[in-house]
Design a protein around this motif. Sequence first.
Motif, mmCIF file in Angstrom:
data_model
loop_
_atom_site.group_PDB
_atom_site.id
_atom_site.type_symbol
_atom_site.label_atom_id
_atom_site.label_comp_id
_atom_site.label_asym_id
_atom_site.label_seq_id
_atom_site.Cartn_x
_atom_site.Cartn_y
_atom_site.Cartn_z
ATOM 1 N N LEU A 194 0.847 -1.194 0.000
ATOM 2 C CA LEU A 194 0.000 0.000 0.000
ATOM 3 C C LEU A 194 0.879 1.239 0.000
ATOM 4 O O LEU A 194 1.927 1.256 0.648
ATOM 5 C CB LEU A 194 -0.899 0.029 1.233
ATOM 6 N N PRO A 195 0.475 2.306 -0.692
ATOM 7 C CA PRO A 195 1.274 3.539 -0.663
ATOM 8 C C PRO A 195 1.264 4.153 0.730
ATOM 9 O O PRO A 195 0.229 4.210 1.397
ATOM 10 C CB PRO A 195 0.553 4.447 -1.670
ATOM 11 N N ALA A 196 2.420 4.607 1.180
ATOM 12 C CA ALA A 196 2.530 5.139 2.533
ATOM 13 C C ALA A 196 1.766 6.447 2.695
ATOM 14 O O ALA A 196 1.105 6.674 3.692
ATOM 15 C CB ALA A 196 4.001 5.337 2.885
ATOM 16 N N GLY A 197 1.831 7.347 1.712
ATOM 17 C CA GLY A 197 1.129 8.617 1.810
ATOM 18 C C GLY A 197 1.701 9.505 2.907
ATOM 19 O O GLY A 197 2.680 9.172 3.575
ATOM 20 N N ASN A 198 1.060 10.648 3.116
ATOM 21 C CA ASN A 198 1.548 11.558 4.162
ATOM 22 C C ASN A 198 0.798 11.377 5.468
ATOM 23 O O ASN A 198 1.108 12.003 6.466
ATOM 24 C CB ASN A 198 1.441 13.017 3.693
ATOM 25 N N CYS A 199 -0.233 10.576 5.462
ATOM 26 C CA CYS A 199 -0.969 10.176 6.667
ATOM 27 C C CYS A 199 -1.480 11.365 7.476
ATOM 28 O O CYS A 199 -1.359 11.385 8.700
ATOM 29 C CB CYS A 199 -0.123 9.278 7.549
ATOM 30 N N GLN A 200 -2.036 12.328 6.788
ATOM 31 C CA GLN A 200 -2.682 13.432 7.481
ATOM 32 C C GLN A 200 -3.998 12.948 8.099
ATOM 33 O O GLN A 200 -4.613 12.009 7.603
ATOM 34 C CB GLN A 200 -2.969 14.577 6.513
ATOM 35 N N PRO A 201 -4.440 13.557 9.191
ATOM 36 C CA PRO A 201 -5.722 13.156 9.782
ATOM 37 C C PRO A 201 -6.851 13.304 8.766
ATOM 38 O O PRO A 201 -6.881 14.264 7.978
ATOM 39 C CB PRO A 201 -5.897 14.138 10.944
ATOM 40 N N GLN A 202 -7.773 12.354 8.780
ATOM 41 C CA GLN A 202 -8.909 12.423 7.874
ATOM 42 C C GLN A 202 -9.915 13.463 8.373
ATOM 43 O O GLN A 202 -10.026 13.726 9.567
ATOM 44 C CB GLN A 202 -9.575 11.045 7.751
ATOM 45 N N ALA A 203 -10.642 14.019 7.434
ATOM 46 C CA ALA A 203 -11.631 15.040 7.779
ATOM 47 C C ALA A 203 -12.689 14.464 8.709
ATOM 48 O O ALA A 203 -13.092 13.301 8.577
ATOM 49 C CB ALA A 203 -12.283 15.576 6.511
ATOM 50 N N ALA A 204 -13.116 15.271 9.658
ATOM 51 C CA ALA A 204 -14.168 14.837 10.578
ATOM 52 C C ALA A 204 -15.494 14.728 9.831
ATOM 53 O O ALA A 204 -15.751 15.462 8.870
ATOM 54 C CB ALA A 204 -14.295 15.827 11.726
ATOM 55 N N VAL A 205 -16.331 13.802 10.272
ATOM 56 C CA VAL A 205 -17.673 13.633 9.719
ATOM 57 C C VAL A 205 -18.661 14.123 10.770
ATOM 58 O O VAL A 205 -18.562 13.752 11.950
ATOM 59 C CB VAL A 205 -17.966 12.164 9.363
ATOM 60 N N ALA A 206 -19.594 14.943 10.373
ATOM 61 C CA ALA A 206 -20.565 15.507 11.310
ATOM 62 C C ALA A 206 -21.381 14.402 11.978
ATOM 63 O O ALA A 206 -21.537 13.306 11.440
ATOM 64 C CB ALA A 206 -21.499 16.473 10.587
ATOM 65 N N GLU A 207 -21.896 14.702 13.163
ATOM 66 C CA GLU A 207 -22.731 13.732 13.872
ATOM 67 C C GLU A 207 -24.140 13.695 13.277
ATOM 68 O O GLU A 207 -24.573 14.622 12.582
ATOM 69 C CB GLU A 207 -22.809 14.090 15.362
ATOM 70 N N VAL A 208 -24.845 12.614 13.562
ATOM 71 C CA VAL A 208 -26.229 12.481 13.108
ATOM 72 C C VAL A 208 -27.095 13.477 13.890
ATOM 73 O O VAL A 208 -27.073 13.474 15.125
ATOM 74 C CB VAL A 208 -26.750 11.051 13.341
ATOM 75 N N PRO A 209 -27.839 14.328 13.212
ATOM 76 C CA PRO A 209 -28.668 15.293 13.946
ATOM 77 C C PRO A 209 -29.856 14.610 14.623
ATOM 78 O O PRO A 209 -30.427 13.654 14.092
ATOM 79 C CB PRO A 209 -29.142 16.254 12.849
ATOM 80 N N ALA A 210 -30.215 15.095 15.797
ATOM 81 C CA ALA A 210 -31.374 14.568 16.504
ATOM 82 C C ALA A 210 -32.656 15.008 15.797
ATOM 83 O O ALA A 210 -32.699 16.063 15.152
ATOM 84 C CB ALA A 210 -31.374 15.067 17.945
ATOM 85 N N LEU A 211 -33.696 14.203 15.906
ATOM 86 C CA LEU A 211 -34.993 14.578 15.353
ATOM 87 C C LEU A 211 -35.644 15.620 16.259
ATOM 88 O O LEU A 211 -35.582 15.513 17.485
ATOM 89 C CB LEU A 211 -35.895 13.354 15.232
ATOM 90 N N THR A 212 -36.257 16.604 15.667
ATOM 91 C CA THR A 212 -36.917 17.653 16.447
ATOM 92 C C THR A 212 -38.429 17.511 16.467
ATOM 93 O O THR A 212 -39.102 18.194 17.233
ATOM 94 C CB THR A 212 -36.562 19.035 15.869
ATOM 95 N N ALA A 213 -38.971 16.624 15.612
ATOM 96 C CA ALA A 213 -40.421 16.444 15.538
ATOM 97 C C ALA A 213 -40.711 15.069 14.962
ATOM 98 O O ALA A 213 -39.866 14.481 14.270
ATOM 99 C CB ALA A 213 -41.050 17.529 14.658
ATOM 100 N N PRO A 214 -41.881 14.526 15.242
ATOM 101 C CA PRO A 214 -42.234 13.232 14.661
ATOM 102 C C PRO A 214 -42.466 13.365 13.164
ATOM 103 O O PRO A 214 -42.733 14.468 12.653
ATOM 104 C CB PRO A 214 -43.527 12.855 15.389
#
Length: 449
Positions: free
Chosen positions: A239-259
């Motif tokens: 596998l290519p070694a790469g520069n191994c920078q941290p991966q971008a964060a993924v947003a959290e699942v938003p809570a439901l506000t209404a049924p």
Amino acid sequence: MKHSLARGAALAALAVTLAAPAFAALPIQKWQQANGAQVWLIESPALPIVDVQIDFDAGDRRDPLDKAGLASVTASMSRKGLEARNGQPALDENQLGEAWADLGAGYGVDAGLDRMSFSLRSLTYPDLLNRAVQLAARQMGEPAFPQALWERDRARSIASMREALTRPGTVADQAFQKAVYGTHPYGNYATEEALNRITVQDMREFYKLAQPCRAKASVVGAVNRQQADQIVSTLLSRLPAGNCQPQAAVAEVPALTAPAENSIPFASAQAHVLIGQPGYKRDDPDYFPLLVGNYILGGGGFVSRLSEEVRQKRGLSYSVYSYFAPGLHAGAFTLGLQTRPDQAAQAVQVSRDVVRRFVAEGPSDAEMKAAKDFMVGGFALRLDSNRKLLDNLANIAWYGLPLDYLDTWTKQVEKVTAADIRAAFARKLQPDRMVTVVVGGAQVAPTRQ
């Protein structure tokens, strides 16, 4: 040669199944390689077999919004052939299949919501193991991604998608995912349009997420630490070694506000019902109270609270279930059933009432005892094969669970109280803000406040 290896593998697998309960006491070793890869190992020297799984943060949550399914097709296409490199010839998918059959070994790649997983199973006889590891290393590091095979597989996938959309279960699943997750990647699913956008170059770029420094490798079998370290090093070596920078964060699942209620007309003998909301992440401290509580609510099959109220008392459905699906993000809490279309509204209301009452009141003493007895008594079945043991070890690695997790699992279950469950469910579930999807059947009544 092939037949004797197959017999040996079958006997080894049977022996693993019979001997597995003893594995729970085996210690887990962990270390980090110089390239940054982390390794977890359970030594099991009694049987001449080894299982390896290497995970990367390259699952569906990393798909581009307009190319949902890229992780899955990249994983699949990485197995379709090898490039000619370093004096070794190219191999097509048929030649690869023959090579693995000759070794009596197995190699796989798949992508889930969070991770892309590479797996290897081989007998540990030195010559066979070395050849299997070398071939797996080529597959990991030198996939060909052949254009012609992608065009063939894409056409097959699109045809399969079209057929799946004629089934009410598929329509319900897709509507439920979108309603629960919104724009979060967990709610995306591959479509015909998305597959037509995906190119071989997209796969090659996505595959670069698999870098040695990001690897979490789990090893179970008849190898020691030195051997396991060498196996993992070899598997990652191309596998290519790469520069191994941290991966971008993924947003959290938003809570439901209404049924939300979504009734979808469909000409089917049964109405498919799904009710739920975002649940919790795997590292949540409420994990064990929610695990035990859900067994009582709807995870225990015919002995669950939902089954008693929906199936046994009213005959509204043959089967009704609930489960949580925690991951790196809050996976869905899902309640599901099928019923006669003319009974769908009643089944929905009864199910909602059961959840609401359970969240408010929690379980009874009798339910607590029955759940704990079953879960503790059946714990060995979670480890009754080499594959299950590897799955558990890989989850420990992926989610950063303590190394004594398997040894303390039953104690964690036993110490859960009814108050713990009531408090945990009150924190995680909001019965009056859930999604309800019904495919087929009458219009769903609005959620009662």
